[in-house]
Design a protein around this motif. Structure first.
Motif, PDB file in Angstrom:
ATOM      1  N   LEU A 194      -5.348  -1.108 -14.333  1.00  0.00           N
ATOM      2  CA  LEU A 194      -4.116  -1.412 -13.603  1.00  0.00           C
ATOM      3  C   LEU A 194      -4.365  -2.035 -12.242  1.00  0.00           C
ATOM      4  CD1 LEU A 194      -2.861   0.282 -15.878  1.00  0.00           C
ATOM      5  CD2 LEU A 194      -1.393   1.363 -14.161  1.00  0.00           C
ATOM      6  N   PHE A 195      -5.439  -1.620 -11.575  1.00  0.00           N
ATOM      7  CA  PHE A 195      -5.650  -2.051 -10.195  1.00  0.00           C
ATOM      8  C   PHE A 195      -6.818  -3.018 -10.011  1.00  0.00           C
ATOM      9  CE2 PHE A 195      -3.157   1.790  -9.872  1.00  0.00           C
ATOM     10  CZ  PHE A 195      -2.237   1.478  -8.894  1.00  0.00           C
ATOM     11  N   GLY A 196      -7.518  -3.371 -11.098  1.00  0.00           N
ATOM     12  CA  GLY A 196      -8.612  -4.340 -10.995  1.00  0.00           C
ATOM     13  C   GLY A 196      -9.914  -3.706 -10.549  1.00  0.00           C
ATOM     14  N   GLY A 197     -10.394  -2.720 -11.305  1.00  0.00           N
ATOM     15  CA  GLY A 197     -11.533  -1.936 -10.851  1.00  0.00           C
ATOM     16  C   GLY A 197     -12.887  -2.292 -11.424  1.00  0.00           C
ATOM     17  N   TYR A 198     -12.955  -3.114 -12.459  1.00  0.00           N
ATOM     18  CA  TYR A 198     -14.250  -3.424 -13.046  1.00  0.00           C
ATOM     19  C   TYR A 198     -14.922  -4.571 -12.285  1.00  0.00           C
ATOM     20  CZ  TYR A 198     -12.733  -0.525 -16.957  1.00  0.00           C
ATOM     21  OH  TYR A 198     -12.302   0.530 -17.725  1.00  0.00           O
ATOM     22  N   LYS A 255       4.528   4.658 -16.245  1.00  0.00           N
ATOM     23  CA  LYS A 255       5.232   3.373 -16.215  1.00  0.00           C
ATOM     24  C   LYS A 255       5.727   3.015 -14.813  1.00  0.00           C
ATOM     25  CE  LYS A 255       9.947   4.608 -17.705  1.00  0.00           C
ATOM     26  NZ  LYS A 255      10.953   4.331 -18.757  1.00  0.00           N
ATOM     27  N   GLU A 256       5.986   4.016 -13.953  1.00  0.00           N
ATOM     28  CA  GLU A 256       6.403   3.716 -12.593  1.00  0.00           C
ATOM     29  C   GLU A 256       5.213   3.275 -11.738  1.00  0.00           C
ATOM     30  OE1 GLU A 256       9.494   3.398 -11.779  1.00  0.00           O
ATOM     31  OE2 GLU A 256      10.065   4.028 -13.794  1.00  0.00           O
ATOM     32  N   VAL A 257       4.043   3.831 -11.985  1.00  0.00           N
ATOM     33  CA  VAL A 257       2.833   3.362 -11.304  1.00  0.00           C
ATOM     34  C   VAL A 257       2.525   1.938 -11.751  1.00  0.00           C
ATOM     35  CG1 VAL A 257       0.349   3.717 -11.004  1.00  0.00           C
ATOM     36  CG2 VAL A 257       1.900   5.681 -11.003  1.00  0.00           C
ATOM     37  N   PHE A 258       2.668   1.688 -13.043  1.00  0.00           N
ATOM     38  CA  PHE A 258       2.414   0.343 -13.551  1.00  0.00           C
ATOM     39  C   PHE A 258       3.411  -0.660 -12.974  1.00  0.00           C
ATOM     40  CE2 PHE A 258       2.993  -3.069 -16.685  1.00  0.00           C
ATOM     41  CZ  PHE A 258       1.696  -3.554 -16.728  1.00  0.00           C
ATOM     42  N   ARG A 259       4.648  -0.237 -12.765  1.00  0.00           N
ATOM     43  CA  ARG A 259       5.672  -1.131 -12.204  1.00  0.00           C
ATOM     44  C   ARG A 259       5.226  -1.676 -10.842  1.00  0.00           C
ATOM     45  NH1 ARG A 259      10.691  -0.899 -14.163  1.00  0.00           N
ATOM     46  NH2 ARG A 259      10.489   1.314 -14.700  1.00  0.00           N
ATOM     47  N   VAL A 260       4.522  -0.850 -10.080  1.00  0.00           N
ATOM     48  CA  VAL A 260       3.992  -1.290  -8.788  1.00  0.00           C
ATOM     49  C   VAL A 260       2.696  -2.066  -8.988  1.00  0.00           C
ATOM     50  CG1 VAL A 260       3.114  -0.549  -6.542  1.00  0.00           C
ATOM     51  CG2 VAL A 260       5.057   0.634  -7.570  1.00  0.00           C
ATOM     52  N   ALA A 261       1.814  -1.546  -9.831  1.00  0.00           N
ATOM     53  CA  ALA A 261       0.507  -2.169 -10.022  1.00  0.00           C
ATOM     54  C   ALA A 261       0.612  -3.592 -10.546  1.00  0.00           C
ATOM     55  CB  ALA A 261      -0.333  -1.322 -10.979  1.00  0.00           C
ATOM     56  N   GLN A 262       1.613  -3.885 -11.373  1.00  0.00           N
ATOM     57  CA  GLN A 262       1.713  -5.213 -11.952  1.00  0.00           C
ATOM     58  C   GLN A 262       2.167  -6.258 -10.932  1.00  0.00           C
ATOM     59  OE1 GLN A 262       5.955  -4.122 -14.106  1.00  0.00           O
ATOM     60  NE2 GLN A 262       4.686  -5.642 -15.094  1.00  0.00           N
ATOM     61  N   TYR A 281       0.830  -1.208   0.000  1.00  0.00           N
ATOM     62  CA  TYR A 281       0.000   0.000   0.000  1.00  0.00           C
ATOM     63  C   TYR A 281       0.869   1.265   0.000  1.00  0.00           C
ATOM     64  CZ  TYR A 281      -3.276  -3.562   1.700  1.00  0.00           C
ATOM     65  OH  TYR A 281      -4.014  -4.713   1.859  1.00  0.00           O
ATOM     66  N   LYS A 282       1.955   1.214   0.744  1.00  0.00           N
ATOM     67  CA  LYS A 282       2.871   2.364   0.790  1.00  0.00           C
ATOM     68  C   LYS A 282       3.515   2.586  -0.575  1.00  0.00           C
ATOM     69  CE  LYS A 282       6.871   4.165   3.324  1.00  0.00           C
ATOM     70  NZ  LYS A 282       7.865   3.887   4.422  1.00  0.00           N
ATOM     71  N   ALA A 283       3.863   1.491  -1.246  1.00  0.00           N
ATOM     72  CA  ALA A 283       4.481   1.603  -2.575  1.00  0.00           C
ATOM     73  C   ALA A 283       3.504   2.188  -3.587  1.00  0.00           C
ATOM     74  CB  ALA A 283       4.974   0.233  -3.038  1.00  0.00           C
ATOM     75  N   ILE A 284       2.251   1.784  -3.517  1.00  0.00           N
ATOM     76  CA  ILE A 284       1.226   2.318  -4.425  1.00  0.00           C
ATOM     77  C   ILE A 284       1.061   3.818  -4.205  1.00  0.00           C
ATOM     78  CG2 ILE A 284      -1.239   2.300  -5.000  1.00  0.00           C
ATOM     79  CD1 ILE A 284      -1.209  -0.716  -4.303  1.00  0.00           C
ATOM     80  N   ALA A 285       0.885   4.204  -2.945  1.00  0.00           N
ATOM     81  CA  ALA A 285       0.693   5.619  -2.628  1.00  0.00           C
ATOM     82  C   ALA A 285       1.899   6.445  -3.054  1.00  0.00           C
ATOM     83  CB  ALA A 285       0.430   5.780  -1.129  1.00  0.00           C
ATOM     84  N   GLY A 286       3.099   5.916  -2.813  1.00  0.00           N
ATOM     85  CA  GLY A 286       4.308   6.648  -3.172  1.00  0.00           C
ATOM     86  C   GLY A 286       4.470   6.816  -4.675  1.00  0.00           C
ATOM     87  N   ALA A 287       4.180   5.748  -5.421  1.00  0.00           N
ATOM     88  CA  ALA A 287       4.300   5.822  -6.882  1.00  0.00           C
ATOM     89  C   ALA A 287       3.297   6.797  -7.469  1.00  0.00           C
ATOM     90  CB  ALA A 287       4.108   4.437  -7.491  1.00  0.00           C
ATOM     91  N   LEU A 288       2.069   6.779  -6.944  1.00  0.00           N
ATOM     92  CA  LEU A 288       1.038   7.668  -7.481  1.00  0.00           C
ATOM     93  C   LEU A 288       1.324   9.114  -7.110  1.00  0.00           C
ATOM     94  CD1 LEU A 288      -1.545   7.813  -9.093  1.00  0.00           C
ATOM     95  CD2 LEU A 288      -2.839   7.484  -6.992  1.00  0.00           C
TER      96      LEU A 288
END
Length: 640
Positions: free
Chosen positions: A377-381, A512-519, A247-254
């Motif tokens: 990216l995060f599974g929202g549908y 691409k850095e957000v995606f690096r975490v999201a993947q 969660y910290k990595a997601i928040a930081g990347a975004l």
């Protein structure tokens, strides 16, 4: 954010096409009303429309750069923004290069000289660009990883043309000898999916460079794209206390992405609906601009507006909020103009309110942020939950599974359990085809009798599924949407509706850095606890207001079903169908019958009707030349 045209002549006679390129630029005035220019040598002609965002006084294009021994070696035209251009510029300066501007475009061409084709791996942003190397007589073209920025192309014996919009290629058709016949396969794909999938366009001679691809081209050669971006998703579950690290990595990347997406020499605002995606972006943007303006749109009809929730969010964030309400009359009246801007129809009614909110935002700002891409990216549908509910079927032996599938198909419609049994015994490759499909094949043949089964949605989705066999089912659905719905619908309408208003839209989730975490997010952190985007919601707990943290996604909902059945749009739809010259494509009596059935409540045909109506308007503009889209011709502030 701009518009480009580039022509590579097959026979070193490029100067003969300067007038054609100059004539193609006004079609994209809206993409770059601040300046325009051309450049050419014996092989190539470049044209450019500029919307000045960074280094406003300089960085005009076409841009020339070269090393000290050959200072005019390269020519560049570039549409987009490179958000890590300052860091990249610092790296290249340390390597001994010098820069003549303060813009982000120059870092691309210097990077190309230094890294070669691998420059795309160093760019963090949205882009479509052409670089002509006058020394090697080679053109290099590239498009960003996700397809945020468009790039069309067409090849004839006279040469190859690239452009940000198809209209510019259509304007050059006579000069380059381009056949303007329609592609029936692409038409069927459009009606089936509600958008034209890449790399197709409805004109058979015009195609698109796909997202995440590059092209290297010499005069007289065919375009042969090379894919450099292949997304992948983790299959490893998160255990123990590492959830908090995720969660910290997601928040930081975004947060880092939003900070870099705020880089501009003009005012940046933000779209704001009632969901977590746009609210997270706006909240983070406020940290970098205390005077942030936010914008939303809606309709007067109850249940089809997020205006109240967005206003509550704006108050909680502490930003000034501006609202645009769209009437049914405005909605219908704008369709011809919108279809002109789209180049090819997209049958998503949400693009109409997007057009109007962009129009309103442009009165106040030149750049806006938005929340596109978070769902993929995060599974929202919500449909991403389906593999979990169908998991027990995976334990059934294959022969029994096939028998149950045959049984499900003969059970009476509406029988309890029929749908679950049918879906559970159908492979994901045949069950899930993205977010858009509204016609089954029988319905498709009703409106286009010439439809071929081999041209259905599986022709588009099969290669994508073949490349994702190692992923879990939810990740396979995400991957499919990245290559279909997102780049065929979401990013097309985001680009075209905002650029129609000379407004640059930036999408911090598609970084691409957000995606690096999201993947790296496993399925048990996407679809769990009865919700979607679970990890993103956890990451945003201390950032977004509580009232939107777990709110169901709506986006810009449109009361299309009610309007097509009522006085608001029924007459307009009937007149559009009767006036259309698409008899060789559609069974017009059947389309009228569907409209009548919809009004009488026999069946909800709203999305199917809208798909046909959007095409008919498009056809009336680009093929029949019967409909005037009402676009005001404007002059550039500088001469070509």
């Amino acid at each position: 954010m701009c518009g480009l045209v580039g022509f590579l002549a097959a026979n070193r006679d490029a100067s003969e096409y300067i007038g054609a390129v100059e004539g193609a630029l006004p079609c994209m005035y809206h993409r770059g009303p601040d300046a325009a220019g051309t450049w050419n040598d014996s092989d190539a002609v470049f044209g450019f429309n500029r919307l000045a965002i960074i280094d406003i006084a300089h960085s005009d294009q076409p841009l020339r750069w070269g090393p000290a021994e050959d200072p005019q070696r390269y020519a560049l035209v570039f549409n987009g923004e490179i958000y890590n251009y300052l860091e990249l510029r610092e790296e290249l300066t340390a390597a001994g290069y010098t820069f003549a501007t303060e813009g982000d475009g120059e870092t691309i061409v210097v990077g190309y000289h230094h890294f070669g084709k691998a420059v795309v791996e160093h760019l963090r942003g949205m882009f479509a660009f052409l670089i002509w190397d006058t020394r090697t007589r080679t053109m290099f073209a590239a498009r960003d990883q996700f397809g945020i920025k468009p790039l069309y192309f067409a090849t004839t014996p006279r040469g190859t043309v690239f452009a940000s919009e198809k209209k510019s290629i259509l304007a050059m058709a006579e000069a380059i000898g381009l056949d303007l016949g329609l592609d029936r396969r692409a038409i069927e794909h459009y009606v089936d999916l509600q958008y034209v999938p890449e790399p197709e366009s409805l004109h058979g001679g015009i195609r698109r460079v796909e997202s995440g691809c590059t092209v290297t081209l010499r005069p007289g050669e065919e375009v042969s794209p090379r894919r450099y971006f292949r997304p992948s998703f983790s299959t490893t579950p998160v255990r123990g206390g590492s959830e908090q690290e995720l969660y910290k990595a997601i928040a930081g990347a975004l947060e880092d992405s939003v900070e870099k997406h705020m880089r501009a020499d003009v005012t940046v605002g933000s779209f704001l609906s009632g969901g977590i995606d746009s609210t997270a972006i706006a909240t983070l943007a406020k940290r970098h601009n205390p005077n942030l303006l936010t914008f939303t749109t809606g309709f007067e009809r109850e249940g089809y507006s997020e205006v109240d929730v967005a206003a509550e969010s704006a108050e909680a964030i502490g930003v000034e909020h501006i609202v645009k309400i769209v009437s049914p009359e405005e909605f219908a009246g704008a369709i011809p103009e919108i279809m002109w801007y789209l180049d090819d129809p997209v049958a998503d009614p949400a693009l109409v309110p997007l057009y109007f909110v962009a129009q309103e935002a442009r009165k106040h700002v030149k750049v806006v942020l938005s929340g596109e891409g978070a769902d993929e990216l995060f599974g929202g549908y919500t449909i991403y939950k389906e593999p979990l509910s169908l998991a027990p079927f995976e334990k059934i032996p294959a022969p029994l599974n096939r028998g149950l599938n045959r049984l499900s198909r003969i059970l009476p419609e509406g029988m309890k359990g029929k749908s679950l049994l049918e879906r559970g015994t159908t492979p994901i490759e045949d069950r899930y085809y993205g977010n858009a499909r509204s016609f089954n094949f029988a319905q498709l043949q009703r409106v286009i009798p010439w439809a071929k089964p081999e041209w259905d949605h599986r022709e588009v989705t099969a290669p994508i599924y073949a490349a994702s066999t190692e992923m879990d089912p939810v990740a396979r659905m995400q991957n499919l949407d990245l290559f279909t719905w997102m780049r065929g619908d979401i990013l097309v309408k985001a680009d075209k509706m905002n650029m129609a208003n000379s407004l640059e839209l930036r999408v911090p989730f598609l970084d691409k850095e957000v995606f690096r975490v999201a993947q790296t997010i496993p399925v048990d952190q996407k679809i769990t606890h009865g919700t979607t985007k679970y990890a993103l919601r956890k990451a945003m707990e201390s950032i977004v207001p509580a009232h939107v943290l777990h709110r169901k996604k709506l986006g810009f909902p449109v009361p299309l079903r009610h309007w097509l059945a009522g006085d608001e749009l029924y007459g307009w739809a009937e007149d559009t169908i009767k006036a259309s010259g698409t008899d060789e494509i559609f069974n017009i009596p059947e389309v009228l019958a569907m409209l009548k059935e919809h009004r009488e409540g026999v069946s909800d045909h709203s999305r199917r009707l809208w798909t046909v109506l959007a095409f008919m308007i498009w056809h009336g503009i680009f093929v029949e030349h019967r409909i005037d889209p009402g676009i005001e011709r404007k002059d550039y502030p500088v001469t070509l």
